[in-house]
Design an enzyme around this catalytic site. Structure first.
Site, short mmCIF file in Angstrom:
data_model
loop_
_atom_site.label_atom_id
_atom_site.label_comp_id
_atom_site.label_asym_id
_atom_site.label_seq_id
_atom_site.Cartn_x
_atom_site.Cartn_y
_atom_site.Cartn_z
N VAL A 135 48.63 47.70 31.42
CA VAL A 135 47.11 48.10 31.45
C VAL A 135 46.32 47.32 32.55
CG1 VAL A 135 47.57 48.03 28.85
CG2 VAL A 135 47.02 45.93 30.08
N GLU A 136 47.20 46.86 33.55
CA GLU A 136 46.27 46.02 34.65
C GLU A 136 46.45 46.90 35.93
OE1 GLU A 136 46.18 41.69 34.37
OE2 GLU A 136 47.70 41.87 32.75
N MET A 137 47.70 46.44 36.83
CA MET A 137 47.91 47.13 38.03
C MET A 137 48.92 48.20 37.86
SD MET A 137 47.20 43.55 40.17
CE MET A 137 47.11 44.41 41.90
#
Lengths: 348, 348
Positions: A135-137
């Site tokens: 969900v981030e990078m």
């Protein structure tokens, strides 16, 4: 004893020769807090050198560490806005929302451990998390290494930063370089100047707020050089806040230790630059600092702070807003033919 | 005549006294190109002052100009990576994909007009576009003004930047300040040094590439101080490239002028820093610069450049990679109680 004295001073019940009350308050504060060091702190297993810092700065700002090419470390830990992103929880790959509020990177090297639940023992361990989080990078270590190896200027910079290694371009070394840069992000604040002896660095209200901060018990958890950032405590020692602020689904440190005692336990937040890093708490649900102070009083201390007390404590917290070291925005190596291309696709 | 001479020089068919051939090539080049100015160019209706530049820098990096709080001007025009985002087309609000490749902001003040289709006459007009575009920053002027007015440090900075205005915090002035900062982003390159008289600033191959660039006709469109950035030409003057590179749905400047002659017409790209700003063309479909050069040869000149010619022209283009002015990353004003909160919601 000192606590009582400062309470009496606050109430105006006793008076001391000019200068003496400042000294008493400072003596008491110096038993609890420490001013920032004047040099970059040493970190475990990672000697910090100028070459490593330079490389780490480039990596910190490089969006190509993310699968999409959209996010860098700085996206969520933005050095322009207090070292965080001022969002409830961060927006990441595919417009997904992160589970917890992004903590500030400023002075984070001084925390005992990283993340709200302390699951990373230091910044080099922390740095690897968001890069891989879906969900981030949303990237993969092998792909990150491929990206870095594809650019000769990066290969050279890794060689300089890790001079005795045969194959320096690794995901681990990337994290170490980022840690080295982040370790430089110390922000000396008026509170430091005051601890160091400058009586005028805090206003009268900030001093009153500091006395309250110690007397009411805030400093029991929010202490040390980072005014927090060490020790784990249940959110709601005395009274659990509402489910909006403390969502039932996120059990905090329980996910790390799997012991029932750690349900809803979080690392005490470091409070440096707290006035810059709304919204507050791991859920990011409270935007107003004075309101957050009030919630802490009720939840952690069983203490209904009146408006004036909350206001004074908030004024003290303002004295923790520090000065950023100047950061020249980096010029990054250009991609080459072999650089993996960005992918905005959301993988299952 | 000069063109023939340089062709003969290239072919080694004639020889001149040492220094003379460089002078001939330079004389020819100076009729077509101009070195960067040594000072920030004046812009229309917007006197550039240090206060305006400082404010504009803050605004350029401020993610709170976007509805979500995720994107700043710098997200797509990233000063770390050649002034663009190195994506095919940018990712914006709600993970939507923009319609065209983000052009570099570097030296863009020198372009005749802005955007691929020239629909904004200058940078202050351009700056208002992406902030409002639903697929980019998805914000509204009134909300942007509310955000800026909510932060006293911004109100003060607008007052300094626009000293004779009763109500300086406006969307228009925001755009003017951004234009002022962007006007400082000039990147002097080896080509400028060479044009200014430094014979050694270009390699032998780059000089050969420059001669080819002029002789083959590239410089007919890519000329002037920005080596392009003025004049509108059909993509595919001679031969339309494939639909992958020139998608049928995007008719370029036709959308601006509504005249049939402007179908698939685009502003000639400025070529400064082109080696840093892959992928290429408005569609962002070509990652390799030498391949892009080859496509231009076929599409615009009806000229099948051989591999060596394309390689030499690409080498010349590398001499347009300039030096960024140092930009200290700004420290932005902190939000207040009245700052509109970020919204990641996608509105219809």
């Amino acid at each position: 004893m000192k606590t009582m004295l400062s309470a009496l001073l606050l109430a105006g019940a006793v008076s001391l020769p000019a200068g003496a009350s400042a000294d008493v308050l400072r003596d008491q504060a110096l038993e609890i807090f420490k001013p920032l060091p004047s040099t970059v702190p040493a970190v475990k297993d990672n000697r910090i050198t100028p070459d490593k810092i330079d490389l780490g700065k480039a990596l910190f700002f490089d969006t190509r560490l993310s699968a999409s090419g959209v996010f860098s470390c700085n996206s969520c830990h933005n050095l322009a806005t207090g070292g965080d992103d001022n969002l409830e929880t961060s927006i990441g790959h595919g417009w997904q929302k992160g589970p917890r509020n992004a903590p500030t990177v400023l002075n984070s090297v001084l925390n005992e451990a990283q993340f709200w639940d302390g699951r990373a023992e230091d910044l080099k361990a922390q740095a690897k998390g968001p890069i891989q989080a879906g969900v981030e990078m949303a990237n993969k270590p092998a792909l990150v290494e491929g990206t870095l190896k594809s650019m000769p200027a990066y290969v050279e910079a890794f060689g300089k930063a890790f001079p005795n290694e045969a194959a320096p371009v690794t995901f681990d070394n990337m994290a170490k370089a980022i840690e080295a840069f982040e370790a430089t992000l110390l922000t000396p604040a008026p509170f430091d100047a005051w601890l160091n002896g400058d009586d005028e660095a805090l206003s009268a209200e900030q001093k009153q707020g500091l006395a309250l901060f110690m007397d009411k018990g805030c400093a029991a958890c929010h202490s040390g050089v980072n005014v927090g950032g060490h020790g784990y405590y249940p959110f709601g020692v005395v009274e659990k806040p509402g489910a909006n602020i403390l969502p039932a689904g996120d059990k905090g440190r329980f996910a790390v230790t799997k012991t029932a005692d750690d349900e809803y336990v979080y690392r005490a937040s470091p409070l440096r630059n707290i006035a810059l890093t709304a919204p507050y708490f791991h859920s990011g649900k409270v935007w107003d600092l004075q309101q957050a102070v009030g919630i802490m009083g009720t939840a952690q201390l069983g203490e209904e702070l009146d408006e004036e007390e909350a206001r004074l404590i908030t004024a003290f917290l303002g004295s923790l807003t520090g000065t950023m070291p100047p950061v020249i925005y980096p010029v990054l190596p250009a991609e080459t033919e072999t650089t993996p291309r960005p992918s905005a696709a959301i993988l299952p």
